[in-house]
Scaffold this active site. Structure first.
Site, PDB file in Angstrom:
ATOM      1  N   LEU A  24       1.179  -1.652   0.096  1.00  0.00           N
ATOM      2  CA  LEU A  24      -0.001   0.024  -0.051  1.00  0.00           C
ATOM      3  C   LEU A  24       1.081   0.949  -0.035  1.00  0.00           C
ATOM      4  O   LEU A  24       0.201   2.421  -0.309  1.00  0.00           O
ATOM      5  CB  LEU A  24      -1.021   0.152   0.794  1.00  0.00           C
ATOM      6  CG  LEU A  24      -1.822  -1.062   1.038  1.00  0.00           C
ATOM      7  CD1 LEU A  24      -3.020  -1.452   2.246  1.00  0.00           C
ATOM      8  CD2 LEU A  24      -2.862  -1.207  -0.036  1.00  0.00           C
ATOM      9  N   ASP A  25       1.649   1.069   0.434  1.00  0.00           N
ATOM     10  CA  ASP A  25       2.803   2.438   1.088  1.00  0.00           C
ATOM     11  C   ASP A  25       4.489   1.670  -0.261  1.00  0.00           C
ATOM     12  O   ASP A  25       5.291   1.399  -0.011  1.00  0.00           O
ATOM     13  CB  ASP A  25       3.273   2.858   2.030  1.00  0.00           C
ATOM     14  CG  ASP A  25       4.931   3.934   2.059  1.00  0.00           C
ATOM     15  OD1 ASP A  25       4.183   4.524   1.402  1.00  0.00           O
ATOM     16  OD2 ASP A  25       4.773   4.026   3.198  1.00  0.00           O
ATOM     17  N   PHE A  26       4.513   2.046  -1.501  1.00  0.00           N
ATOM     18  CA  PHE A  26       4.929   1.778  -2.145  1.00  0.00           C
ATOM     19  C   PHE A  26       5.634   2.391  -2.823  1.00  0.00           C
ATOM     20  O   PHE A  26       5.311   3.764  -3.666  1.00  0.00           O
ATOM     21  CB  PHE A  26       4.615   1.412  -3.504  1.00  0.00           C
ATOM     22  CG  PHE A  26       4.838   0.189  -4.430  1.00  0.00           C
ATOM     23  CD1 PHE A  26       5.967   0.471  -5.467  1.00  0.00           C
ATOM     24  CD2 PHE A  26       4.863  -1.376  -4.470  1.00  0.00           C
ATOM     25  CE1 PHE A  26       7.055   0.381  -6.244  1.00  0.00           C
ATOM     26  CE2 PHE A  26       5.916  -1.720  -5.655  1.00  0.00           C
ATOM     27  CZ  PHE A  26       6.591  -1.045  -6.272  1.00  0.00           C
ATOM     28  N   GLN A  27       6.857   3.267  -2.292  1.00  0.00           N
ATOM     29  CA  GLN A  27       7.832   4.003  -2.738  1.00  0.00           C
ATOM     30  C   GLN A  27       9.445   3.523  -2.957  1.00  0.00           C
ATOM     31  O   GLN A  27       9.541   2.698  -1.926  1.00  0.00           O
ATOM     32  CB  GLN A  27       7.531   5.139  -0.944  1.00  0.00           C
ATOM     33  CG  GLN A  27       5.824   5.775  -0.385  1.00  0.00           C
ATOM     34  CD  GLN A  27       6.177   6.686  -1.610  1.00  0.00           C
ATOM     35  OE1 GLN A  27       7.749   7.058  -2.598  1.00  0.00           O
ATOM     36  NE2 GLN A  27       4.902   6.922  -2.165  1.00  0.00           N
ATOM     37  N   GLN A  30      11.324   2.171   0.652  1.00  0.00           N
ATOM     38  CA  GLN A  30      10.304   0.998   1.700  1.00  0.00           C
ATOM     39  C   GLN A  30      11.614  -0.220   0.682  1.00  0.00           C
ATOM     40  O   GLN A  30      10.969  -1.065   1.160  1.00  0.00           O
ATOM     41  CB  GLN A  30       9.137   0.936   0.623  1.00  0.00           C
ATOM     42  CG  GLN A  30       8.035   1.376   1.432  1.00  0.00           C
ATOM     43  CD  GLN A  30       8.502   1.330   2.658  1.00  0.00           C
ATOM     44  OE1 GLN A  30       9.042   2.150   3.656  1.00  0.00           O
ATOM     45  NE2 GLN A  30       6.628   0.874   2.576  1.00  0.00           N
TER      46      GLN A  30
END
Length: 246
Positions: A24-27, A30
């Site tokens: 969900l927090d694809f950066q 990460q």
């Protein structure tokens, strides 16, 4: 290497024992490279939940600049939404920055196809991995070099010398900021690269290897930095004044 490793990771997430997992927090922050493999540093924002739906209109995958219509399955879930979300984020944050110009010219059309297909979500993760593995195979095998004129005959091999590390001109994409150090499949490909660079007059195939097992070649515009090395060979362009004297 980064993009292929990411695709392998997303392939695993799409087919994990827990089901399809979405990040969900694809950066980029990460992820981290460990021994040549991309790893996720934080799984707190990972989920196996897929969007519920009653009809296809409930299954639009929205991004800031694009939207993709998906199908609503018989069990009331948006088909492949987790896989497709991961893949498009890989395209947004990695592929668009890393794939262009990151391969020999003969292989760039294959990478452009991957870029376009993932950007339009025409490829799923299975097709994307297969496409990357095809490019890797062509790259490692040297098959992309077929039907090229033989240019190594235009160079004189001089055994017993090597070039001092550092070089005297720079090129892109060099493995060294000090000079022109490029990955090659063979001395024949190195000769073709040297011919394509106006300043290049000689090159040497080093003992260094890249992650694919390909050797690195150092390219020079002069022969002032040669030092004795019984195990090395310097290839000098016949048309150069130095080559004629030899």
């Amino acid at each position: 290497q980064i993009c292929l490793s990411l695709v392998k990771l997303l392939f695993y997430l799409a087919h994990s024992p827990l089901g399809s997992i979405v990040l969900l927090d694809f950066q980029p922050r990460q992820f981290v490279m460990v021994d040549g493999n991309l790893k996720v540093t934080d799984m707190d924002d990972a989920s196996t939940e897929e969007l519920s739906c009653k009809e296809d209109n409930d299954c639009t995958l929205d991004f800031p600049m694009k939207s993709f219509p998906l199908k609503c399955s018989a069990v009331g879930k948006c088909e492949g939404i987790n896989e497709k979300k991961n893949l498009f984020n890989a395209y947004r944050y990695f592929f668009t920055y890393l794939l262009p110009h990151s391969a020999p010219p003969a292989l760039q059309p294959f990478l452009s196809d991957i870029l376009n297909a993932t950007g339009d979500l025409r490829y799923g993760i299975n097709e994307t991995l297969k496409a990357f593995e095809k490019v890797l195979y062509l790259y490692k095998s040297g098959l992309y070099l077929q039907k090229r004129p033989l240019l190594l005959k235009d160079y004189i091999p001089v055994k017993g010398f090597r070039i001092v590390e550092g070089g005297d001109y720079k090129c892109w994409p060099s493995y060294s900021y000090l000079g022109c150090l490029l990955s090659v499949h063979s001395a024949e490909e190195a000769a073709a690269i040297c011919n394509s660079q106006s300043r290049c007059q000689s090159f040497i195939i080093s003992q260094q290897r890249t992650w694919t097992g390909r050797p690195l070649a150092s390219f020079q515009s002069s022969l002032t930095n040669l030092i004795p090395d019984a195990n090395a060979v310097v290839y000098i362009k016949r048309s150069s004044s130095s080559g004629e004297r030899l």
